[in-house]
Design an enzyme around this catalytic site. Structure first.
Site, PDB file in Angstrom:
ATOM      1  N   LYS A 211     -23.137 -45.627-116.177  1.00 43.93           N
ATOM      2  CA  LYS A 211     -23.867 -46.475-115.932  1.00 43.93           C
ATOM      3  C   LYS A 211     -24.304 -46.937-117.545  1.00 43.93           C
ATOM      4  O   LYS A 211     -24.644 -48.323-117.918  1.00 43.93           O
ATOM      5  CB  LYS A 211     -25.259 -46.200-115.354  1.00 43.93           C
ATOM      6  N   THR A 268     -30.555 -49.745-116.016  1.00 41.98           N
ATOM      7  CA  THR A 268     -29.975 -49.873-117.459  1.00 41.98           C
ATOM      8  C   THR A 268     -29.423 -50.986-117.591  1.00 41.98           C
ATOM      9  O   THR A 268     -29.210 -51.816-119.020  1.00 41.98           O
ATOM     10  CB  THR A 268     -29.029 -48.704-117.693  1.00 41.98           C
TER      11      THR A 268
END
Length: 364
Positions: A211, A268
């Site tokens: 991520k 994120t």
């Protein structure tokens, strides 16, 4: 003879060494950056006796004196019951250890502290990344350096500042041994921090590492002004990359679609609190990598994991074009405009191609 461990027994003669105590009241957090400090505060809210270990004696002294970690979490009051120290010997009384340092520092720090860690105390890896030279996840690095020690992984959508402030957060705590995962959930859980137990530390580790790389790509999309449509598409196709690599490593599909996979990816890639997203935005706006990193507070894990993620994918025969593009921009001087054009010129394929939700043949 079997020794008691959690809900079962440990047969030392058979090579099983998961011999942890049933209680985890004394918790040591190793690493006094923003994330380590936030975890120390969360553990204290859960009613634990908490030690916060800093490698820098001056930082430990400043935390104890001011009641804040002004270097990493300014404005957040630290419970005076949390003891900050740089004395490695103090770790010996811990019943559980939370390692909250950047992924690239895990090996060196465990080598430094190995002789001070209490035998049998579980070690929880809280770093998100892939070691550049070995292509190992932090838990794999720890397994090699601390053979026989019970290991777990903690990850999920969790900005340190929000955890430190006591805002509601959910994370995943994964261990091969379900009894260990449940003990850690009980030890760390509170009204503010909701840990969910998992038996898939590999999936949790892959989600946390990938991520960050994908968030840099999303930041570049924002910085170049390519629009929300493009960012949404990148998140979806990035998730496909994360799933492919996770399955190749033996992860469970449900983990990759849960808090530590999709949940952390969504956070994120959409919040400007993300250092990785911020790096990508700066690059997309035309700043050099050196300039972009200079404006960041703390370690930008995706910048260090991108090359390792691509190398790991190649080792497993997994296609990850978005991650490859990020690696090319960060590490091989590739032009952002040219790299984006190449991505957009890729052949059109069925959406589900290469994204089976069952592990590849030969992987359980």
């Amino acid at each position: 003879m079997g020794r008691k461990r959690g809900a079962g027994t440990c047969d030392a003669a058979a090579g099983c060494c998961l011999c942890y105590t049933s209680g985890m009241n004394r918790i040591a957090v190793i690493g006094a950056g923003a994330w380590g400090t936030a975890l120390a505060l969360a553990a204290r809210r859960a009613g634990r006796d908490v030690l916060l270990w800093a490698r820098d004696p001056a930082l430990a002294e400043a935390i104890g004196r001011s009641g804040q970690n002004r270097a990493y979490l300014p404005g957040i009051a630290i419970d005076p019951a949390i003891r900050a120290t740089a004395d490695a010997a103090a770790l010996g009384a811990a019943e559980a250890l939370l390692l909250a340092v950047p992924a690239q520092h895990v090996r060196a720090l465990l080598a430094l502290l190995g002789g001070h860690l209490p035998p049998g105390a579980p070690l929880v890896l809280c770093a998100k990344g892939i070691e550049r030279d070995s292509l190992m996840l932090p838990a794999e690095v720890a397994a090699g350096l601390e053979p026989g020690r019970p290991l777990a992984v903690l990850s999920g959508p969790s900005f340190a500042a929000e955890v430190a402030a006591g805002l509601p957060t959910a994370v995943t705590v994964a261990a091969v041994d379900p009894a260990l995962a449940q003990l850690l959930v009980t030890a760390l859980g509170s009204a503010e921090l909701r840990p969910y137990a998992s038996g898939d530390p590999v999936g949790v580790g892959i989600g946390g590492a990938l991520k960050n790389v994908l968030a840099i790509a999303c930041g570049i999309v924002i910085g170049r002004g390519l629009g929300d449509n493009a960012r949404a598409a990148l998140i979806a196709r990035g998730l496909a990359e994360l799933v492919r690599l996770g399955l190749a490593k033996g992860a469970k599909p449900a983990t990759l679609m849960g808090l530590a996979g999709l949940g952390d990816l969504a956070l994120t890639c959409t919040s400007r609190q993300s250092r990785n997203l911020g790096l990508g935005i700066a690059l997309g706006e035309g700043r050099s990598l050196a300039e972009a990193l200079a404006g960041q507070r703390g370690v930008v894990e995706g910048a260090f994991s991108a090359a390792a993620a691509v190398a790991l994918a190649r080792r497993h025969g997994v296609a990850m074009p978005i991650s490859e593009a990020v690696d090319a921009i960060l590490n091989r001087g590739a032009s952002i405009g040219t790299t984006i054009a190449r991505l957009l010129a890729r052949p059109l394929r069925p959406e589900d191609e290469g994204w089976a939700m069952e592990p590849p043949a030969g992987i359980g």
